[in-house]
Design a protein around this motif. Structure first.
Motif, PDB file in Angstrom:
ATOM      1  N   LYS A  78      19.621  -0.356  -1.631  1.00  0.00           N
ATOM      2  CA  LYS A  78      19.206   1.048  -1.735  1.00  0.00           C
ATOM      3  C   LYS A  78      17.763   1.079  -2.218  1.00  0.00           C
ATOM      4  O   LYS A  78      17.394   0.346  -3.161  1.00  0.00           O
ATOM      5  N   THR A  79      16.960   1.943  -1.611  1.00  0.00           N
ATOM      6  CA  THR A  79      15.547   2.013  -1.992  1.00  0.00           C
ATOM      7  C   THR A  79      15.403   2.218  -3.496  1.00  0.00           C
ATOM      8  O   THR A  79      14.550   1.603  -4.143  1.00  0.00           O
ATOM      9  N   GLU A  80      16.240   3.081  -4.055  1.00  0.00           N
ATOM     10  CA  GLU A  80      16.116   3.377  -5.486  1.00  0.00           C
ATOM     11  C   GLU A  80      16.281   2.106  -6.338  1.00  0.00           C
ATOM     12  O   GLU A  80      15.647   1.962  -7.387  1.00  0.00           O
ATOM     13  N   GLU A  81      17.094   1.153  -5.860  1.00  0.00           N
ATOM     14  CA  GLU A  81      17.283  -0.085  -6.632  1.00  0.00           C
ATOM     15  C   GLU A  81      16.014  -0.942  -6.608  1.00  0.00           C
ATOM     16  O   GLU A  81      15.682  -1.608  -7.586  1.00  0.00           O
ATOM     17  N   VAL A  82      15.311  -0.892  -5.475  1.00  0.00           N
ATOM     18  CA  VAL A  82      14.037  -1.628  -5.408  1.00  0.00           C
ATOM     19  C   VAL A  82      13.009  -0.946  -6.306  1.00  0.00           C
ATOM     20  O   VAL A  82      12.263  -1.601  -7.039  1.00  0.00           O
ATOM     21  N   LEU A  83      12.989   0.378  -6.262  1.00  0.00           N
ATOM     22  CA  LEU A  83      12.014   1.113  -7.076  1.00  0.00           C
ATOM     23  C   LEU A  83      12.260   0.877  -8.568  1.00  0.00           C
ATOM     24  O   LEU A  83      11.321   0.776  -9.364  1.00  0.00           O
ATOM     25  N   GLU A  84      13.525   0.744  -8.926  1.00  0.00           N
ATOM     26  CA  GLU A  84      13.862   0.454 -10.328  1.00  0.00           C
ATOM     27  C   GLU A  84      13.284  -0.913 -10.734  1.00  0.00           C
ATOM     28  O   GLU A  84      12.756  -1.087 -11.840  1.00  0.00           O
ATOM     29  N   ALA A  85      13.358  -1.876  -9.814  1.00  0.00           N
ATOM     30  CA  ALA A  85      12.797  -3.210 -10.108  1.00  0.00           C
ATOM     31  C   ALA A  85      11.270  -3.142 -10.198  1.00  0.00           C
ATOM     32  O   ALA A  85      10.665  -3.848 -11.023  1.00  0.00           O
ATOM     33  N   VAL A  86      10.638  -2.312  -9.376  1.00  0.00           N
ATOM     34  CA  VAL A  86       9.177  -2.146  -9.480  1.00  0.00           C
ATOM     35  C   VAL A  86       8.843  -1.626 -10.883  1.00  0.00           C
ATOM     36  O   VAL A  86       7.906  -2.109 -11.527  1.00  0.00           O
ATOM     37  N   ARG A  87       9.633  -0.656 -11.335  1.00  0.00           N
ATOM     38  CA  ARG A  87       9.386  -0.106 -12.683  1.00  0.00           C
ATOM     39  C   ARG A  87       9.553  -1.190 -13.744  1.00  0.00           C
ATOM     40  O   ARG A  87       8.794  -1.283 -14.689  1.00  0.00           O
ATOM     41  N   GLN A  88      10.597  -2.010 -13.583  1.00  0.00           N
ATOM     42  CA  GLN A  88      10.812  -3.087 -14.561  1.00  0.00           C
ATOM     43  C   GLN A  88       9.598  -4.025 -14.608  1.00  0.00           C
ATOM     44  O   GLN A  88       9.100  -4.362 -15.688  1.00  0.00           O
ATOM     45  N   VAL A  89       9.113  -4.436 -13.429  1.00  0.00           N
ATOM     46  CA  VAL A  89       7.976  -5.364 -13.378  1.00  0.00           C
ATOM     47  C   VAL A  89       6.752  -4.735 -14.038  1.00  0.00           C
ATOM     48  O   VAL A  89       6.043  -5.380 -14.816  1.00  0.00           O
ATOM     49  N   LYS A  90       6.538  -3.471 -13.756  1.00  0.00           N
ATOM     50  CA  LYS A  90       5.373  -2.793 -14.338  1.00  0.00           C
ATOM     51  C   LYS A  90       5.425  -2.810 -15.869  1.00  0.00           C
ATOM     52  O   LYS A  90       4.408  -2.941 -16.540  1.00  0.00           O
ATOM     53  N   GLU A  91       6.628  -2.696 -16.413  1.00  0.00           N
ATOM     54  CA  GLU A  91       6.774  -2.628 -17.873  1.00  0.00           C
ATOM     55  C   GLU A  91       6.608  -3.987 -18.559  1.00  0.00           C
ATOM     56  O   GLU A  91       6.412  -4.051 -19.770  1.00  0.00           O
ATOM     57  N   LEU A  92       6.748  -5.070 -17.821  1.00  0.00           N
ATOM     58  CA  LEU A  92       6.700  -6.400 -18.443  1.00  0.00           C
ATOM     59  C   LEU A  92       5.245  -6.877 -18.484  1.00  0.00           C
ATOM     60  O   LEU A  92       4.602  -7.038 -17.440  1.00  0.00           O
ATOM     61  N   SER A  93       4.746  -7.098 -19.691  1.00  0.00           N
ATOM     62  CA  SER A  93       3.303  -7.221 -19.885  1.00  0.00           C
ATOM     63  C   SER A  93       2.661  -8.397 -19.148  1.00  0.00           C
ATOM     64  O   SER A  93       1.508  -8.327 -18.752  1.00  0.00           O
ATOM     65  N   HIS A  94       3.397  -9.496 -18.953  1.00  0.00           N
ATOM     66  CA  HIS A  94       2.780 -10.663 -18.326  1.00  0.00           C
ATOM     67  C   HIS A  94       3.011 -10.704 -16.814  1.00  0.00           C
ATOM     68  O   HIS A  94       2.561 -11.625 -16.142  1.00  0.00           O
ATOM     69  N   LEU A  95       3.736  -9.738 -16.292  1.00  0.00           N
ATOM     70  CA  LEU A  95       3.957  -9.677 -14.846  1.00  0.00           C
ATOM     71  C   LEU A  95       2.895  -8.759 -14.241  1.00  0.00           C
ATOM     72  O   LEU A  95       2.772  -7.597 -14.629  1.00  0.00           O
ATOM     73  N   ARG A  96       2.130  -9.297 -13.328  1.00  0.00           N
ATOM     74  CA  ARG A  96       0.990  -8.538 -12.797  1.00  0.00           C
ATOM     75  C   ARG A  96       1.130  -8.254 -11.304  1.00  0.00           C
ATOM     76  O   ARG A  96       0.203  -7.751 -10.676  1.00  0.00           O
ATOM     77  N   GLY A  97       2.242  -8.624 -10.730  1.00  0.00           N
ATOM     78  CA  GLY A  97       2.414  -8.386  -9.307  1.00  0.00           C
ATOM     79  C   GLY A  97       3.833  -8.718  -8.893  1.00  0.00           C
ATOM     80  O   GLY A  97       4.719  -8.912  -9.736  1.00  0.00           O
ATOM     81  N   ILE A  98       4.004  -8.801  -7.570  1.00  0.00           N
ATOM     82  CA  ILE A  98       5.322  -9.060  -6.996  1.00  0.00           C
ATOM     83  C   ILE A  98       5.144 -10.089  -5.886  1.00  0.00           C
ATOM     84  O   ILE A  98       4.200  -9.974  -5.101  1.00  0.00           O
ATOM     85  N   VAL A  99       6.024 -11.086  -5.845  1.00  0.00           N
ATOM     86  CA  VAL A  99       5.972 -12.022  -4.720  1.00  0.00           C
ATOM     87  C   VAL A  99       6.955 -11.547  -3.658  1.00  0.00           C
ATOM     88  O   VAL A  99       8.049 -11.073  -3.969  1.00  0.00           O
ATOM     89  N   MET A 100       6.542 -11.627  -2.411  1.00  0.00           N
ATOM     90  CA  MET A 100       7.349 -11.066  -1.327  1.00  0.00           C
ATOM     91  C   MET A 100       7.307 -11.991  -0.109  1.00  0.00           C
ATOM     92  O   MET A 100       6.244 -12.533   0.207  1.00  0.00           O
ATOM     93  N   GLY A 101       8.444 -12.146   0.544  1.00  0.00           N
ATOM     94  CA  GLY A 101       8.460 -12.855   1.817  1.00  0.00           C
ATOM     95  C   GLY A 101       8.000 -11.911   2.924  1.00  0.00           C
ATOM     96  O   GLY A 101       7.439 -10.841   2.665  1.00  0.00           O
ATOM     97  N   THR A 102       8.280 -12.291   4.157  1.00  0.00           N
ATOM     98  CA  THR A 102       7.785 -11.488   5.292  1.00  0.00           C
ATOM     99  C   THR A 102       8.877 -10.620   5.919  1.00  0.00           C
ATOM    100  O   THR A 102       8.639  -9.965   6.920  1.00  0.00           O
ATOM    101  N   LYS A 103      10.066 -10.628   5.331  1.00  0.00           N
ATOM    102  CA  LYS A 103      11.183  -9.885   5.954  1.00  0.00           C
ATOM    103  C   LYS A 103      11.315  -8.465   5.418  1.00  0.00           C
ATOM    104  O   LYS A 103      12.088  -7.678   5.963  1.00  0.00           O
ATOM    105  N   GLY A 104      10.674  -8.141   4.317  1.00  0.00           N
ATOM    106  CA  GLY A 104      10.890  -6.825   3.727  1.00  0.00           C
ATOM    107  C   GLY A 104      12.348  -6.652   3.377  1.00  0.00           C
ATOM    108  O   GLY A 104      12.962  -7.522   2.757  1.00  0.00           O
ATOM    109  N   VAL A 105      12.942  -5.515   3.791  1.00  0.00           N
ATOM    110  CA  VAL A 105      14.380  -5.355   3.551  1.00  0.00           C
ATOM    111  C   VAL A 105      15.167  -5.728   4.805  1.00  0.00           C
ATOM    112  O   VAL A 105      16.257  -5.227   5.041  1.00  0.00           O
ATOM    113  N   GLY A 106      14.626  -6.645   5.592  1.00  0.00           N
ATOM    114  CA  GLY A 106      15.352  -7.186   6.733  1.00  0.00           C
ATOM    115  C   GLY A 106      14.599  -7.100   8.041  1.00  0.00           C
ATOM    116  O   GLY A 106      14.750  -7.941   8.917  1.00  0.00           O
TER     117      GLY A 106
END
Ligand code: URA
Ligand code: ZN
Length: 410
Positions: free
Chosen positions: A150-178
């Motif tokens: 669910k998109t909202e579950e991904v957005l929740e993880a984006v929020r989590q990453v933003k809140e964690l002080s030493h995390l400055r980005g997101i690693v992503m493969g090339t499939k997106g959500v499929g």
């Protein structure tokens, strides 16, 4: 301006499999998995090429270099790396069911924060290397990017990453959500990432289907060609779908210098302009968008790195569509591309990386973590060897650009 202080060295392409992820792979029977070979050593089997017979069927050795922080630091010290921005290695969480991916991403992000934030340099001597900073570790977080999420579950993880002080980005493969990075389902995710100010590190895993014939070429073609072409195609699709027009401040860092994208960008531009079906889709010439991206310097050769810089430096010449472009300006050489401070704009977009712990010295070298790795030296030599680059350019590529892009407190 010449300076006697050595440049800060920041590694933006360096991987880990945290212990929780290793355990997940150890429990699996299908790839990706970790198995023991006949000698009792753990091997990671990741790629589809590793499923069959032949040299690849054994997978690749996986040891403490992948999961022990101490080993990462030893490697950094041995190569004079001040700071690493670590990322989970492929294939990330791609193979999990949505519910598993959500909890694994959450746990991994917490692990990564702790991996980075609890590190403090040992006070005991002798020190093999004196880093320019005590804040040596930062990370890219992970998102539960799997089909059916669910998109909202991904957005929740984006929020989590933003809140964690030493995390400055997101690693992503090339499939997106499929369905790839050009999937409309990715739109709200890109919007959230932009709003969070995070950098996306786009990295390959799947290669190219049925491309390498029946000869057993080990991992050479899958990694040397499959990986970079996968990135090339994924980013070409992303640009063509208008993602960078809709999200011009989306920060994408591309693994392996975006593969063949720089070398093929004019051909792609021409193919687009000559196809009535796609001609009017973009707000600018295809080549313009290469100036909106960031590139690691993992090319292994100075000429290839120079090509990336050159292509990215001229990107602004291609603002607008084919009908609006001033063709004469394009061929006036490099002087007209200079940024105010006299550095070619492409230089600002390129950053040192190692791909550690992949590409270690082959077996026979006694303690790989204590010695210099050829794969690292080739990439350092490439930066040192780009014709026309001076100390200013090298400082930016070795660390200055990463400090800016990730907002590192050095
Ligand atoms: N091989 C992989 O599987 N991943 C990398 O990042 C590099 C080599
Ligand atoms: Zn990598």
């Amino acid at each position: 301006m010449a300076s006697s202080t050595r440049p800060l060295l920041v590694d933006v392409h360096t991987h880990i499999y945290p212990p929780t992820y290793m355990n997940l792979l150890r429990r699996r029977e299908q790839i990706p998995k970790v198995v023991k070979n006949n000698e009792g050593n753990e091997m990671v089997v990741l790629l589809k090429e590793e499923e069959g017979k032949g040299a690849n069927s054994k997978g690749r050795p996986v040891g403490p270099q992948y999961y022990e922080r101490e080993e990462k630091i030893k490697f950094m010290d041995a190569h004079g790396i001040d700071v690493s921005v670590v990322s989970l290695a492929n294939p990330w969480l791609d193979f999990l069911e949505p519910a598993e991916a959500v909890s694994a991403a959450h746990e991994l992000n917490v692990d990564l924060q702790s991996y980075c934030s609890t590190y403090s340099a040992p006070s005991s001597s002798p020190k093999p290397f004196t880093p320019k900073t005590q804040k040596r570790l930062f990370a890219f977080g992970s998102l539960p990017l799997v089909p059916g999420i669910k998109t909202e579950e991904v957005l929740e993880a984006v929020r989590q990453v933003k809140e964690l002080s030493h995390l400055r980005g997101i690693v992503m493969g090339t499939k997106g959500v499929g369905k790839g990075l050009d999937d409309p389902a990715m739109e709200p995710i890109y919007a959230a990432i932009v709003e969070a100010g995070l950098v996306v590190f786009v990295h390959p895993h799947y290669g190219i289907e049925n491309a390498f014939g029946e000869q057993d070429n080990g991992h050479a073609l899958a990694l040397g060609l499959g990986f970079p072409f996968e990135t090339t195609i994924a980013i070409a699709r992303l640009i063509l779908s208008g993602v960078l027009d809709r999200h011009p401040t989306l920060k994408l860092l591309l693994a392996h210098s975006a593969g063949a994208l720089p070398a093929l960008s004019s051909r792609l531009s021409s193919c687009i302009i000559h196809d009535p079906h796609v001609k009017d889709r973009l707000q600018n010439d295809f080549r313009y968008y290469l100036g909106q991206l960031w590139y690691d310097a993992v090319t292994y050769g100075p000429e290839e790195l120079a090509l990336v810089e050159r292509v990215v430096s001229r990107a602004n010449n291609y603002e607008g569509t084919d009908d609006q472009l001033a063709f004469v300006d394009r061929v006036n050489g490099r002087a007209d591309l200079l940024a105010p401070e006299g550095v070619f704009p492409g230089v600002e977009r390129i950053m040192f990386g190692t791909d550690h712990p992949f590409f270690p010295p082959l077996e026979g070298s006694s303690d790989p973590s204590q010695q210099r790795w050829k794969s690292v030296d080739e990439n350092l030599d490439a930066i040192a060897g780009v014709a026309g680059w001076g100390e200013g350019e090298r400082r930016k590529v070795m660390g200055g650009n990463a400090v800016e892009l990730f907002g590192l407190e050095i």
